[in-house]
Every structure is written in C-alpha cells, then in structure tokens.
Write a protein that holds these residues in place. Sequence first.
Motif, PDB file in Angstrom:
ATOM      1  N   SER A  84      22.920  26.639 -19.642  1.00 61.83           N
ATOM      2  CA  SER A  84      21.729  26.877 -20.465  1.00 61.83           C
ATOM      3  C   SER A  84      22.102  27.492 -21.806  1.00 61.83           C
ATOM      4  O   SER A  84      21.568  27.110 -22.857  1.00 61.83           O
ATOM      5  CB  SER A  84      20.746  27.790 -19.724  1.00 61.83           C
ATOM      6  OG  SER A  84      20.288  27.186 -18.540  1.00 61.83           O
TER       7      SER A  84
ATOM      8  N   TYR B 191      23.799  24.840 -23.986  1.00 59.05           N
ATOM      9  CA  TYR B 191      22.863  23.795 -24.404  1.00 59.05           C
ATOM     10  C   TYR B 191      22.024  24.246 -25.593  1.00 59.05           C
ATOM     11  O   TYR B 191      21.710  23.452 -26.485  1.00 59.05           O
ATOM     12  CB  TYR B 191      21.952  23.420 -23.239  1.00 59.05           C
ATOM     13  CG  TYR B 191      21.109  22.182 -23.481  1.00 59.05           C
ATOM     14  CD1 TYR B 191      21.564  20.923 -23.114  1.00 59.05           C
ATOM     15  CD2 TYR B 191      19.855  22.270 -24.077  1.00 59.05           C
ATOM     16  CE1 TYR B 191      20.801  19.784 -23.330  1.00 59.05           C
ATOM     17  CE2 TYR B 191      19.080  21.139 -24.295  1.00 59.05           C
ATOM     18  CZ  TYR B 191      19.560  19.904 -23.923  1.00 59.05           C
ATOM     19  OH  TYR B 191      18.792  18.780 -24.145  1.00 59.05           O
ATOM     20  N   GLU B 192      21.673  25.519 -25.619  1.00 57.63           N
ATOM     21  CA  GLU B 192      20.874  26.036 -26.730  1.00 57.63           C
ATOM     22  C   GLU B 192      21.656  26.037 -28.038  1.00 57.63           C
ATOM     23  O   GLU B 192      21.074  26.009 -29.120  1.00 57.63           O
ATOM     24  CB  GLU B 192      20.368  27.442 -26.405  1.00 57.63           C
ATOM     25  CG  GLU B 192      19.291  27.434 -25.318  1.00 57.63           C
ATOM     26  CD  GLU B 192      18.706  28.803 -25.062  1.00 57.63           C
ATOM     27  OE1 GLU B 192      17.477  28.945 -25.087  1.00 57.63           O
ATOM     28  OE2 GLU B 192      19.491  29.743 -24.833  1.00 57.63           O
ATOM     29  N   GLN B 193      22.996  26.057 -27.932  1.00 58.62           N
ATOM     30  CA  GLN B 193      23.829  25.985 -29.125  1.00 58.62           C
ATOM     31  C   GLN B 193      24.071  24.542 -29.561  1.00 58.62           C
ATOM     32  O   GLN B 193      24.146  24.246 -30.748  1.00 58.62           O
ATOM     33  CB  GLN B 193      25.179  26.657 -28.862  1.00 58.62           C
ATOM     34  CG  GLN B 193      25.061  28.137 -28.570  1.00 58.62           C
ATOM     35  CD  GLN B 193      26.416  28.785 -28.355  1.00 58.62           C
ATOM     36  OE1 GLN B 193      27.351  28.581 -29.114  1.00 58.62           O
ATOM     37  NE2 GLN B 193      26.532  29.571 -27.298  1.00 58.62           N
TER      38      GLN B 193
ATOM     39  N   VAL C 107      15.001  24.915 -19.899  1.00 55.62           N
ATOM     40  CA  VAL C 107      15.759  25.027 -21.152  1.00 55.62           C
ATOM     41  C   VAL C 107      16.362  23.690 -21.551  1.00 55.62           C
ATOM     42  O   VAL C 107      16.249  23.263 -22.703  1.00 55.62           O
ATOM     43  CB  VAL C 107      16.882  26.079 -21.008  1.00 55.62           C
ATOM     44  CG1 VAL C 107      17.711  26.163 -22.294  1.00 55.62           C
ATOM     45  CG2 VAL C 107      16.305  27.438 -20.651  1.00 55.62           C
TER      46      VAL C 107
END
Length: 388
Positions: free
Chosen positions: A121, A124-126, A163
Amino acid sequence: MKKMLLGALLSASLCLLFAQESAAPSQAQIKFVKGNVSDKIAAVKSSGEGALAKKAVDFVVENAPLLKDDRDLAGLAVAGILSYPAEEYKKNPKQVLQDFSDVFYAFDDTNVRVSVLEKISAFYEQKAFSDWTAFVNGYLTQKIAAASSSDDTVKKSVAALGVIGNGSSFGVLHSIIQQNIWTDLHPLVYEALTKIADKSLNEIFDVVDKAELVELKLLSKIFIKNDKISPALRSEIAEKALNRSMILSGTSSNSQDLAGFQLETVKVLADNKWTRASDLAKDYFNVAKIAYNGKFLTAEQWTSAISCVEVLASRAAVSPFTEYLDQMNKAQESGNAPDKAVVLAVINALANLGDKSSFDCLLYVTYVKDYPEEVAVAARNALTRLKW
C-alpha cells in the motif's frame, strides 16, 4: 605546466578510487554478514540502510524453502519488508513484486503477510502498479473460494484494496457481501468500496442493472447515501438506481418499500440538482403518482416527490403538472376532493416554473367551488409569477 596539472588530476583520481575501495563497511553490514538470523534482524532494524533491507529479503527468499516455519526467519522477513527501499521498487517494481510474493506465500505467519500488504500500500501510493492490485485480488479470491475464516491477513487485504483497488477489485469485495461471509469485516469492505468507487463506476452500474430491491438498498447505503463520495458520483449511481427501481415497479407488484426507496433516491438527485436526470424525473412523476394512488406513498411523501420533480425536470415537468392539476380540479368539482397539501404542492411547483402554458389550469382553480381559500390564493399568486 600541463604535465604537472595532468599528474595532479591523475593523483587525485587514484586517491578517490583508493578511498572508495578501502571504505570500511558499516558495523551493521558486518553484523548482517557474520551474524546469525537474530543478529541479521538487529542489524536491519538498527541500520536504516535500504540496501541491507534488500539483502535481508533476498536472504529470506533464498532460505525460506529450508526454514519455512522458522520464527527467526519470519522476523527477518518482517524487518526486511518494512525497511525495504522505495528506490528499489521504483526502479524495478516487477522484481520487487516477485520477491514480496515469494515472501508472502513462503510463510503462514500473519505478521509477515500483514507487513507485505502494508508495504504494498505504501509503495503503491508513491507509484501505482496494477500488478500489486492483481496480487491482492488473487489472494482474497482464493480465500473466498476456500470459504476460509477471516484473520488479520484478510482484514489487511481488504483495507489494502481501499488504497490500491480498481474496477476488478470491486467484484472481489462485492462478492464478500453477496456471499455474506466475514460479516465482521463488512464495515471495512464498505469503506474499501467507498474509496474505489470512482474507479469502479462501470462495475457498479453492471450490478445496479441486475439488482433487486434488497441489493439496490445495499448499494444505496454504500454509495448513494455516503457523504464521503462526491455529489456527482453519488448522483450518477442514484440515477442508475432510480431507473432500475422504476423497471422493478413495472415488472413486479409495487410496494411501500419500493416507493420509499425511489423517493429517497430522487431526493439525492434533487439535493444535488442533477438535472441530467430530467427525463427520468418526468417518468418518475408518473410512477410516484401510481404509488400514491395505490397508497404506497403518503400525501406528505407525494408532495416531496412533486418538489423533487420540479427541481430536476424544470420545464419538462410543466405538462405532467398541469395535467395532474386538471385532474384534481375535476375531482374537486365531482365531490371527490383531493388532498389540499398535494394541490398546493402542484400549484407552487407551477409557480416556481413560471411557464405561461399553466395559465388555464391555474385560472380554473380560482373558479372551482369548495376549494379552500388557501388553494385559491395560491393559484392567484402563481398566476402573477408566470412569464409572458
């Protein structure tokens, strides 16, 4: 002079090369290489070195087949995963996914698997990478098919899809609700579905198009009544749900429950001034009128429906309103007095719309015997608001 300068540069380069080659390894690196698994864990935790975390994961992947149930190796896996460098992921996400997958499935240890999911998670946000989503989708699908009991890994997987999830994740999460499994996790599933609603609109529409009333009410709870979702997205789903519910009205016996759902849904559209649904609102007027005549809507609910249609349908609602007012005028004359609140609701709606085509029926109200004075006054006021 040139020879002296060249010599100086060469000497500096050799010194730099020598310094690099002779740079002493850190104590953490030495401890990791020489120590046992417990020492390796301590080295990774204390160093903060991304390269050492990667070495730890590589070590775990290599030795997991031999030490699958070893608690120390599982501890090293957790330490390595949580400290794994983002730079490595950005450089080669497919390889990192392979390593993480190997670690995830090498251990039944919940702490290891939760650590992998947490890191997925965060990465993935980066930088979004759809293969991560497919990985988590696949794991949850396996657990659902096996009818396994829920645990912290399942819980973290559901949260992770909130997310990293996409349209394909909608089907996985929705099946948890459909099959009524892991009921203790349903609030978490609803939250995850909320977070990926904007990426799952087509999938939501597919479910709505086939849904019965029970399913429509559940979808409304998750998406339409949810203030965490944008008004535009809620309205798009509400428009689809209202249309589906009106089809149900025509193919099955009407009910108070169905009529109530339709009213709740059209209110969302009206509150958001979703005039894109103007044609649908005009059709809804006739459906709601049938429900009112069948006593599935109270007079108060019916007046609310009239107000919603006025907001949404605008001038398209003038004709249905004038026809309905004409019907109520005739009913009043024949001694079958309509509900005063309903008559006032239609008159006020026509006043707000201000269309001159409603002149005749509004004027007629003022001549009908036995209408309460309040109705006649409302009709006269409406006549003054018509635009010519």
